[in-house]
Design a protein around this motif. Structure first.
Motif, PDB file in Angstrom:
ATOM      1  N   ASN A  15      -2.129  15.752   1.530  1.00  0.00           N
ATOM      2  CA  ASN A  15      -3.081  16.617   0.851  1.00  0.00           C
ATOM      3  C   ASN A  15      -4.227  15.861   0.364  1.00  0.00           C
ATOM      4  N   ARG A  16      -4.797  15.062   0.966  1.00  0.00           N
ATOM      5  CA  ARG A  16      -5.997  14.357   0.624  1.00  0.00           C
ATOM      6  C   ARG A  16      -7.248  14.419   1.627  1.00  0.00           C
ATOM      7  N   SER A  17      -8.189  14.327   1.324  1.00  0.00           N
ATOM      8  CA  SER A  17      -9.374  14.173   2.343  1.00  0.00           C
ATOM      9  C   SER A  17      -9.390  13.045   3.357  1.00  0.00           C
ATOM     10  N   ARG A  30     -10.342  16.942   7.122  1.00  0.00           N
ATOM     11  CA  ARG A  30     -10.038  17.793   5.947  1.00  0.00           C
ATOM     12  C   ARG A  30     -10.241  17.566   4.594  1.00  0.00           C
ATOM     13  N   ASN A  31     -10.966  18.582   3.887  1.00  0.00           N
ATOM     14  CA  ASN A  31     -11.092  18.270   2.429  1.00  0.00           C
ATOM     15  C   ASN A  31     -10.494  19.492   1.574  1.00  0.00           C
ATOM     16  N   SER A  32      -9.451  19.191   0.800  1.00  0.00           N
ATOM     17  CA  SER A  32      -8.569  20.268   0.289  1.00  0.00           C
ATOM     18  C   SER A  32      -9.269  20.500  -0.932  1.00  0.00           C
ATOM     19  N   LYS A  33     -10.126  19.703  -1.390  1.00  0.00           N
ATOM     20  CA  LYS A  33     -10.655  20.281  -2.866  1.00  0.00           C
ATOM     21  C   LYS A  33     -11.807  21.521  -2.659  1.00  0.00           C
ATOM     22  N   TYR A  34     -12.545  21.120  -1.506  1.00  0.00           N
ATOM     23  CA  TYR A  34     -13.835  22.023  -1.118  1.00  0.00           C
ATOM     24  C   TYR A  34     -13.208  23.202  -0.164  1.00  0.00           C
ATOM     25  N   GLY A  35     -12.039  22.708   0.303  1.00  0.00           N
ATOM     26  CA  GLY A  35     -11.487  23.875   1.416  1.00  0.00           C
ATOM     27  C   GLY A  35     -11.973  24.072   2.548  1.00  0.00           C
ATOM     28  N   PHE A  36     -12.312  22.783   3.363  1.00  0.00           N
ATOM     29  CA  PHE A  36     -12.987  23.029   4.701  1.00  0.00           C
ATOM     30  C   PHE A  36     -12.526  21.893   5.478  1.00  0.00           C
ATOM     31  N   SER A  37     -12.856  22.136   6.765  1.00  0.00           N
ATOM     32  CA  SER A  37     -12.300  21.127   7.839  1.00  0.00           C
ATOM     33  C   SER A  37     -13.067  21.236   9.060  1.00  0.00           C
ATOM     34  N   VAL A  63     -20.423  14.731   2.385  1.00  0.00           N
ATOM     35  CA  VAL A  63     -19.679  13.672   3.059  1.00  0.00           C
ATOM     36  C   VAL A  63     -20.570  13.028   4.209  1.00  0.00           C
ATOM     37  N   CYS A  64     -20.638  12.011   4.195  1.00  0.00           N
ATOM     38  CA  CYS A  64     -21.670  11.475   5.503  1.00  0.00           C
ATOM     39  C   CYS A  64     -20.865  10.705   6.445  1.00  0.00           C
ATOM     40  N   ARG A 159     -14.296  24.889   9.654  1.00  0.00           N
ATOM     41  CA  ARG A 159     -13.433  26.103   9.348  1.00  0.00           C
ATOM     42  C   ARG A 159     -13.181  26.029   7.527  1.00  0.00           C
ATOM     43  N   LEU A 160     -13.204  27.138   6.765  1.00  0.00           N
ATOM     44  CA  LEU A 160     -12.852  27.115   5.641  1.00  0.00           C
ATOM     45  C   LEU A 160     -11.441  27.750   5.661  1.00  0.00           C
TER      46      LEU A 160
END
Length: 161
Positions: A15-17, A30-37, A63-64, A159-160
């Motif tokens: 469960n981490r980015s 994937r970024n679980s805090k902001y809910g996108f991939s 994220v860059c 994707r959200l």
């Protein structure tokens, strides 16, 4: 005969980015805090460095994916941004006319992305009036391919959750 048991990833890794293996030839970011991939080409692993930031200009999160070549890190190839604002505020602030492209709107957040408008100035010749294609030809071609060919494909995978 022993049963085949697939080892599970530890919870800290689930469960981490970050990048995850996906279908052949892609990495899942994937970024679980902001809910996108998004899905990135696997070759980006060699040519990018990732920099995450909170409060980048007006964005709540960014994220860059920075261009990396022969150990040197240059400007971002792709920047994903998350803003905490409504669509009305986005339009009033003039973001629709900015280099940032809106991807999605959900729950008071706007997701967008930006790509560089020019090559890094490190690729300029000694006089600074043109790019040194003889010296930097390969990284210039690689960076142009990443921005012009890969990014449009990557953005389609956004994707959200």
């Amino acid at each position: 005969m022993k049963p085949i048991v697939r080892p599970r990833k530890p919870a800290a890794q689930r469960n981490r980015s970050g990048p995850y293996a996906g279908p052949p030839g892609t990495l899942l970011y994937r970024n679980s805090k902001y809910g996108f991939s998004i899905r990135l080409p696997r070759r980006w692993r060699c040519y990018t460095a990732v920099r995450r930031s909170t409060r980048w200009n007006a964005a709540e999160y960014s994220v860059c994916f920075l261009f990396k070549y022969k150990g040197k890190i240059y400007e971002p190839v792709l920047t994903l941004l998350v803003y905490r604002m409504t669509l009305k505020q986005w339009i009033a602030a003039g973001y629709d006319d900015s280099p940032i492209t809106r991807l999605a709107v959900r729950n008071g957040r706007i997701y967008g992305y930006a790509v560089p408008g020019e090559l890094p100035e490190e690729f300029l010749n000694a006089r600074g009036n043109d790019y040194d294609y003889k010296r930097y030809g390969r990284p210039i071609r690689l960076l142009k391919r990443m921005v012009n060919c890969d990014v449009p494909r990557i953005i389609k995978t956004f994707r959200l959750r």
